[in-house]
Design an enzyme around this catalytic site. Structure first.
Site, PDB file in Angstrom:
ATOM      1  N   LEU A  30     -11.674  -0.578  -9.510  1.00 20.50           N
ATOM      2  CA  LEU A  30     -10.756  -0.570  -9.935  1.00 20.50           C
ATOM      3  C   LEU A  30      -9.384  -0.218  -9.126  1.00 20.50           C
ATOM      4  O   LEU A  30      -8.695  -0.212  -9.709  1.00 20.50           O
ATOM      5  CB  LEU A  30     -10.431   0.754 -10.709  1.00 20.50           C
ATOM      6  N   TYR A  63       0.575  -1.371  -0.150  1.00 14.89           N
ATOM      7  CA  TYR A  63       0.185  -0.084   0.011  1.00 14.89           C
ATOM      8  C   TYR A  63       1.275   0.802  -0.104  1.00 14.89           C
ATOM      9  O   TYR A  63       0.648   1.990  -0.014  1.00 14.89           O
ATOM     10  CB  TYR A  63      -0.367   0.044   1.114  1.00 14.89           C
ATOM     11  N   LYS A  94      -3.038   8.549   2.453  1.00 11.20           N
ATOM     12  CA  LYS A  94      -3.950   8.245   3.226  1.00 11.20           C
ATOM     13  C   LYS A  94      -4.088   8.948   5.095  1.00 11.20           C
ATOM     14  O   LYS A  94      -4.925   9.753   4.841  1.00 11.20           O
ATOM     15  CB  LYS A  94      -4.895   6.954   3.486  1.00 11.20           C
TER      16      LYS A  94
HETATM   17  P1  NAD Z   1     -12.236   3.800  -8.176  1.00 13.61           P
HETATM   18  O1  NAD Z   1     -11.712   3.786  -8.590  1.00 13.61           O
HETATM   19  O2  NAD Z   1     -13.746   2.892  -8.698  1.00 13.61           O
HETATM   20  O3  NAD Z   1     -12.448   5.367  -7.896  1.00 13.61           O
HETATM   21  C1  NAD Z   1     -11.430   6.355  -7.787  1.00 13.61           C
HETATM   22  C2  NAD Z   1     -11.539   7.456  -8.653  1.00 13.61           C
HETATM   23  O4  NAD Z   1     -10.731   8.110  -7.944  1.00 13.61           O
HETATM   24  C3  NAD Z   1     -11.987   7.071  -9.805  1.00 13.61           C
HETATM   25  O5  NAD Z   1     -13.292   7.399 -10.336  1.00 13.61           O
HETATM   26  C4  NAD Z   1     -10.614   7.732 -10.841  1.00 13.61           C
HETATM   27  O6  NAD Z   1     -11.628   8.650 -12.161  1.00 13.61           O
HETATM   28  C5  NAD Z   1     -10.753   9.447  -9.475  1.00 13.61           C
HETATM   29  N1  NAD Z   1      -9.763   9.647 -10.159  1.00 13.61           N
HETATM   30  C6  NAD Z   1      -7.821   9.677 -10.059  1.00 13.61           C
HETATM   31  N2  NAD Z   1      -7.680   9.979 -10.416  1.00 13.61           N
HETATM   32  C7  NAD Z   1      -8.149  11.528 -10.157  1.00 13.61           C
HETATM   33  C8  NAD Z   1      -8.367  13.008 -10.456  1.00 13.61           C
HETATM   34  N3  NAD Z   1      -6.769  13.195 -11.173  1.00 13.61           N
HETATM   35  N4  NAD Z   1      -9.338  14.059 -10.804  1.00 13.61           N
HETATM   36  C9  NAD Z   1      -9.904  13.182 -10.498  1.00 13.61           C
HETATM   37  N5  NAD Z   1     -10.402  12.227 -10.081  1.00 13.61           N
HETATM   38  C10 NAD Z   1      -9.921  11.066 -10.171  1.00 13.61           C
HETATM   39  O7  NAD Z   1     -11.463   3.359  -6.734  1.00 13.61           O
HETATM   40  P2  NAD Z   1     -12.318   2.777  -5.141  1.00 13.61           P
HETATM   41  O8  NAD Z   1     -12.189   1.486  -4.749  1.00 13.61           O
HETATM   42  O9  NAD Z   1     -13.934   3.435  -5.137  1.00 13.61           O
HETATM   43  O10 NAD Z   1     -12.288   4.005  -4.942  1.00 13.61           O
HETATM   44  C11 NAD Z   1     -13.023   5.635  -3.908  1.00 13.61           C
HETATM   45  C12 NAD Z   1     -11.532   6.058  -2.878  1.00 13.61           C
HETATM   46  O11 NAD Z   1     -12.405   4.985  -2.064  1.00 13.61           O
HETATM   47  C13 NAD Z   1     -10.644   5.822  -3.063  1.00 13.61           C
HETATM   48  O12 NAD Z   1     -10.005   6.822  -2.236  1.00 13.61           O
HETATM   49  C14 NAD Z   1     -10.169   5.396  -2.604  1.00 13.61           C
HETATM   50  O13 NAD Z   1      -8.117   5.133  -1.736  1.00 13.61           O
HETATM   51  C15 NAD Z   1     -10.417   4.257  -1.536  1.00 13.61           C
HETATM   52  N6  NAD Z   1     -10.703   3.190  -0.964  1.00 13.61           N
HETATM   53  C16 NAD Z   1     -10.933   1.944  -1.576  1.00 13.61           C
HETATM   54  C17 NAD Z   1     -10.813   0.435  -0.962  1.00 13.61           C
HETATM   55  C18 NAD Z   1     -10.688  -0.458  -1.886  1.00 13.61           C
HETATM   56  O14 NAD Z   1     -10.794  -1.578  -0.885  1.00 13.61           O
HETATM   57  N7  NAD Z   1     -11.341  -0.698  -2.862  1.00 13.61           N
HETATM   58  C19 NAD Z   1     -10.530   1.137   0.516  1.00 13.61           C
HETATM   59  C20 NAD Z   1     -10.689   1.479   1.313  1.00 13.61           C
HETATM   60  C21 NAD Z   1     -10.972   2.904   0.771  1.00 13.61           C
END
Ligand code: NAD
Length: 271
Positions: free
Chosen positions: A204, A165, A172
């Site tokens: 993703l 990570y 984060k």
């Molecule tokens: P996801 O890939 O569906 O969403 C990430 C989003 O960030 C995408 O829509 C992407 O287009 C956007 N993004 C990236 N760079 C960008 C930029 N320059 N400008 C605007 N948008 C931008 O994946 P997710 O898992 O839904 O992630 C959403 C949030 O949840 C993130 O902050 C991620 O770190 C957090 N998160 C995810 C998990 C997991 O296991 N999937 C766990 C905890 C937290």
């Protein structure tokens, strides 16, 4: 399409308008949250990054009756100026903001943190995954004269070392600290600011982390509930924080991870 999750319907968000940032496809956490907010009567605008994503996000937005779909790259000030101007023109004021955005180069998300982290990779992850939350909050607050609620998404890698990570964990940690600082500054305006620390979920973003599948299976094995983090659970916490149910809660990091965060050693350790 919003019916793919088992979400309670009602009117907790009736009369409230807000912006959802970070839907890439129907697996995105932002989409689960948006579906829940729509099922409770919220009026939604969506922002997405890059023209390629529009064909995925548009049908989702339309399925919950949203008329406002805008492009916004959080690393580009001109794009952010234009996006928030569009939100202001369409909605006037807003009541909530969902920031569900993170990015780090794939090369930064594997192996040794100390050996592999570059200056560029570090700054890029910090810019898109942490600073952008401060910037989005500042912009959103200007559209919240009657108070409001803002959330972002974080992960346990902010608090503890999770293999691979790496720089995202550091970003984060900055995001969670930013949540507290922004919450203090915006509190007097009646704006609440919180983070949801979700367990690993199949999106993703997870696919971009080396060993992401292991994060899922180990998360399940370590968790108190012995199950994956559900989209319904994360969306429910978002509904609580973004609706008036969440009044009096601000500057908080809420873990929604089936109890993964509080377990020190896995079952079977005692031998
Ligand atoms: P996801 O890939 O569906 O969403 C990430 C989003 O960030 C995408 O829509 C992407 O287009 C956007 N993004 C990236 N760079 C960008 C930029 N320059 N400008 C605007 N948008 C931008 O994946 P997710 O898992 O839904 O992630 C959403 C949030 O949840 C993130 O902050 C991620 O770190 C957090 N998160 C995810 C998990 C997991 O296991 N999937 C766990 C905890 C937290």
């Amino acid at each position: 399409m919003a019916d793919e999750y088992d979400l309670p319907k009602g009117e907790l968000m009736k009369g409230k308008k807000g912006l959802i940032m970070g839907v890439a496809n129907h697996n995105s956490i932002a989409w689960g949250i948006a579906s829940q907010l729509a099922a409770q009567g919220a009026e939604l605008a969506f922002s997405y990054m890059g023209e390629g994503l529009e064909r995925r996000v548009r049908p989702l937005a339309e399925s919950v009756g949203s008329k406002l779909l805008i492009q916004a790259d959080v690393a580009d000030d001109a794009s952010m100026d234009a996006a928030f101007a569009e939100v202001e023109a369409a909605f006037g004021t807003i009541d909530f903001l969902v920031h569900s955005i993170a990015f780090a180069d794939k090369e930064q998300l594997k192996g040794s943190f100390v050996e592999n982290t570059t200056r560029e990779g570090f700054l890029n992850a910090m810019n898109i995954s942490a600073f952008s939350f401060v910037d989005c909050s500042r912009r959103a607050a200007k559209l919240m004269p009657n108070g409001g609620s803002i959330i972002c998404m974080t992960y346990l890698g902010a608090e503890r070392v999770i293999p691979n990570y790496n720089v995202m964990g550091v970003a984060k940690a900055a995001l969670e600290a930013s949540t507290r600082y922004v919450a203090r500054d915006l509190g007097p305006q009646g704006i609440r600011v919180n983070a949801i620390s979700a367990g690993a979920m199949r999106t993703l973003s997870l696919a971009g982390i080396s060993g992401g599948r292991g994060m899922l299976s180990q998360g399940r094995a370590f968790s108190a509930l012995k199950e994956d983090t559900s989209m319904e659970g994360v969306a429910g916490a978002a509904l609580w924080l973004l609706s008036d149910l969440g009044r009096s809660t601000t500057g908080e990091v809420v873990h929604v991870d089936a109890g993964f965060h509080m377990v020190g050693l896995p079952d079977g350790f005692e031998g």
